[in-house]
Design an enzyme around this catalytic site. Structure first.
Site, PDB file in Angstrom:
ATOM      1  N   ASN A 147       0.864  -1.185   0.000  1.00 35.17           N
ATOM      2  CA  ASN A 147       0.000   0.000   0.000  1.00 35.17           C
ATOM      3  C   ASN A 147       0.898   1.232   0.000  1.00 35.17           C
ATOM      4  O   ASN A 147       1.488   1.576   1.022  1.00 35.17           O
ATOM      5  CB  ASN A 147      -0.896  -0.035   1.249  1.00 35.17           C
ATOM      6  CG  ASN A 147      -1.730   1.228   1.402  1.00 35.17           C
ATOM      7  OD1 ASN A 147      -1.786   2.059   0.494  1.00 35.17           O
ATOM      8  ND2 ASN A 147      -2.361   1.378   2.557  1.00 35.17           N
ATOM      9  N   TRP A 148       0.972   1.869  -1.157  1.00 32.22           N
ATOM     10  CA  TRP A 148       1.881   3.021  -1.289  1.00 32.22           C
ATOM     11  C   TRP A 148       1.353   4.265  -0.585  1.00 32.22           C
ATOM     12  O   TRP A 148       2.079   5.250  -0.448  1.00 32.22           O
ATOM     13  CB  TRP A 148       2.095   3.358  -2.774  1.00 32.22           C
ATOM     14  CG  TRP A 148       2.882   2.331  -3.546  1.00 32.22           C
ATOM     15  CD1 TRP A 148       3.335   1.111  -3.104  1.00 32.22           C
ATOM     16  CD2 TRP A 148       3.310   2.447  -4.912  1.00 32.22           C
ATOM     17  NE1 TRP A 148       4.009   0.471  -4.106  1.00 32.22           N
ATOM     18  CE2 TRP A 148       4.007   1.268  -5.231  1.00 32.22           C
ATOM     19  CE3 TRP A 148       3.158   3.421  -5.896  1.00 32.22           C
ATOM     20  CZ2 TRP A 148       4.562   1.045  -6.495  1.00 32.22           C
ATOM     21  CZ3 TRP A 148       3.704   3.201  -7.149  1.00 32.22           C
ATOM     22  CH2 TRP A 148       4.409   2.022  -7.438  1.00 32.22           C
ATOM     23  N   LYS A 149       0.088   4.257  -0.222  1.00 36.58           N
ATOM     24  CA  LYS A 149      -0.543   5.451   0.356  1.00 36.58           C
ATOM     25  C   LYS A 149      -0.304   6.651  -0.579  1.00 36.58           C
ATOM     26  O   LYS A 149      -0.265   6.458  -1.800  1.00 36.58           O
ATOM     27  CB  LYS A 149      -0.035   5.688   1.782  1.00 36.58           C
ATOM     28  CG  LYS A 149      -0.164   4.403   2.632  1.00 36.58           C
ATOM     29  CD  LYS A 149       0.084   4.587   4.091  1.00 36.58           C
ATOM     30  CE  LYS A 149      -0.076   3.236   4.795  1.00 36.58           C
ATOM     31  NZ  LYS A 149       0.098   3.311   6.241  1.00 36.58           N
TER      32      LYS A 149
ATOM     33  N   GLY B  94       3.092  -1.036   4.228  1.00 39.37           N
ATOM     34  CA  GLY B  94       3.128   0.387   3.900  1.00 39.37           C
ATOM     35  C   GLY B  94       4.543   0.814   3.542  1.00 39.37           C
ATOM     36  O   GLY B  94       5.022   0.598   2.430  1.00 39.37           O
ATOM     37  N   GLY B  95       5.241   1.413   4.490  1.00 38.87           N
ATOM     38  CA  GLY B  95       6.573   1.992   4.252  1.00 38.87           C
ATOM     39  C   GLY B  95       7.531   1.085   3.495  1.00 38.87           C
ATOM     40  O   GLY B  95       8.189   1.520   2.538  1.00 38.87           O
TER      41      GLY B  95
ATOM     42  N   HIS C  12      -9.298   1.169   5.319  1.00 40.13           N
ATOM     43  CA  HIS C  12      -7.996   1.384   5.960  1.00 40.13           C
ATOM     44  C   HIS C  12      -8.167   2.321   7.159  1.00 40.13           C
ATOM     45  O   HIS C  12      -8.987   3.251   7.108  1.00 40.13           O
ATOM     46  CB  HIS C  12      -7.003   1.980   4.957  1.00 40.13           C
ATOM     47  CG  HIS C  12      -5.598   1.947   5.469  1.00 40.13           C
ATOM     48  ND1 HIS C  12      -5.128   2.884   6.354  1.00 40.13           N
ATOM     49  CD2 HIS C  12      -4.590   1.067   5.268  1.00 40.13           C
ATOM     50  CE1 HIS C  12      -3.875   2.582   6.668  1.00 40.13           C
ATOM     51  NE2 HIS C  12      -3.529   1.485   6.026  1.00 40.13           N
TER      52      HIS C  12
ATOM     53  N   GLY D 159       3.051   2.524  10.754  1.00 43.96           N
ATOM     54  CA  GLY D 159       3.992   3.621  10.561  1.00 43.96           C
ATOM     55  C   GLY D 159       4.770   3.998  11.814  1.00 43.96           C
ATOM     56  O   GLY D 159       5.442   5.027  11.840  1.00 43.96           O
TER      57      GLY D 159
HETATM   58  P1  13P Z   1       3.374   0.564   7.618  1.00 42.72           P
HETATM   59  O1  13P Z   1       3.876  -0.745   7.019  1.00 42.72           O
HETATM   60  O2  13P Z   1       4.075   1.754   7.062  1.00 42.72           O
HETATM   61  O3  13P Z   1       3.331   0.505   9.094  1.00 42.72           O
HETATM   62  O4  13P Z   1       1.850   0.709   7.114  1.00 42.72           O
HETATM   63  C1  13P Z   1       0.988  -0.353   7.222  1.00 42.72           C
HETATM   64  C2  13P Z   1      -0.250  -0.027   6.495  1.00 42.72           C
HETATM   65  O5  13P Z   1      -0.997   0.841   6.893  1.00 42.72           O
HETATM   66  C3  13P Z   1      -0.537  -0.764   5.259  1.00 42.72           C
HETATM   67  O6  13P Z   1      -1.830  -0.540   4.817  1.00 42.72           O
END
Ligand code: 13P
Length: 256
Positions: free
Chosen positions: A9-11, A240-241, A101, A179
């Site tokens: 998930n690149w956000k 995410g990250g 999410h 995060g």
């Molecule tokens: P992180 O891996 O950056 O903690 O984020 C997780 C997330 O929200 C994936 O949707």
């Protein structure tokens, strides 16, 4: 054998050029060092809406890499300036959509009732929903986390028929782990995933529960993925990250 998934998930990150470059690096790396063909593994990349079509085109020849949207709107079509429908997402070739999410729940006030509408629209448009659930820190500390997650699943998903539910992927993402660099321990993840599978079993029976893919998300990275994925009820991760760095993401894919 239920499907294992690593989804990135690149956000709201990356320019178009950076995104294309990242996907190319992931593809090249998986060509040099392929995934185990005996495992039922899927890789999902979830970029911002505007990159979905070109990234999907880039992945046209990959048999196991798919794209997901990060959200869809809760109405079918019409005068909703700035919104993107499930049908639009499906029409550019994406196969999945992330729904609920915790960032959408927190910053955009998305409720379980609204998310249930999005789930219906995703399924009606042949998208596989990745439904997110997970408790906040105060709920973990107050020991109400099982109740919180059960309610999210009940209110967001349990209106579905068994056939419709079997298309849903669940992602458990404890908000306190997102995060923060503080992932759930493998024991905490397994405990919750097992609980979720039992909740699904009570509603839809053992066969559907056994086939439901349940992902872990929250500071999952190249270092801790193996330990997390080794648990019997953890079927992969929503990342995410670490999904923004090709080497890290590929290492996570190789962590089963
Ligand atoms: P992180 O891996 O950056 O903690 O984020 C997780 C997330 O929200 C994936 O949707």
């Amino acid at each position: 054998m239920r499907t294992k998934i690593v989804a990135g998930n690149w956000k709201m990150n990356k320019t178009f050029e950076e995104g294309i470059q990242l996907v190319k690096e992931i593809q090249q790396s998986l060509q040099v060092n392929p995934i185990n063909a005996n495992e039922n593994i899927k890789v999902i990349i979830s970029p911002p809406f505007v990159f979905l079509k070109p990234i999907n085109d880039l992945l046209a020849n990959s048999s196991f890499i798919y794209t997901a949207a990060q959200n869809c709107y809760s109405e079918e079509k019409g005068a909703f300036t700035g919104e993107v429908s499930a049908q639009m997402i499906q029409s550019v070739g994406a196969k999945y959509v992330i729904i609920g999410h915790s960032e959408r729940r927190a910053y955009f006030n998305e409720t379980d009732a609204l998310l249930a509408k999005k789930i219906n629209l995703a399924l009606a448009n042949n998208l596989f929903p990745i439904y997110c659930c997970g408790e906040r820190l105060e709920e973990r500390n107050a020991n109400t986390y099982f109740d919180v997650v059960k309610k999210q699943i009940n209110d967001g998903l349990f209106h579905l028929s068994a056939e419709a539910f079997s298309k849903v992927v669940i992602a458990y993402e404890p908000v306190w782990a997102i995060g923060t660099g503080l992932n759930a321990t493998p024991q905490q993840a397994q405990e919750m995933h097992q609980f979720i599978r039992n909740v699904v079993k009570e509603k839809y029976g053992k066969q559907i529960a056994d086939n439901t893919t349940i992902l872990y998300g929250g500071s999952c990275n190249a270092k801790n993925a193996k330990e997390l994925f080794a648990n019997p009820d953890v079927d992969g991760g929503l990342i995410g990250g670490a999904s923004l760095i090709a080497n890290d993401f590929v290492q996570i894919i190789h962590s089963f």
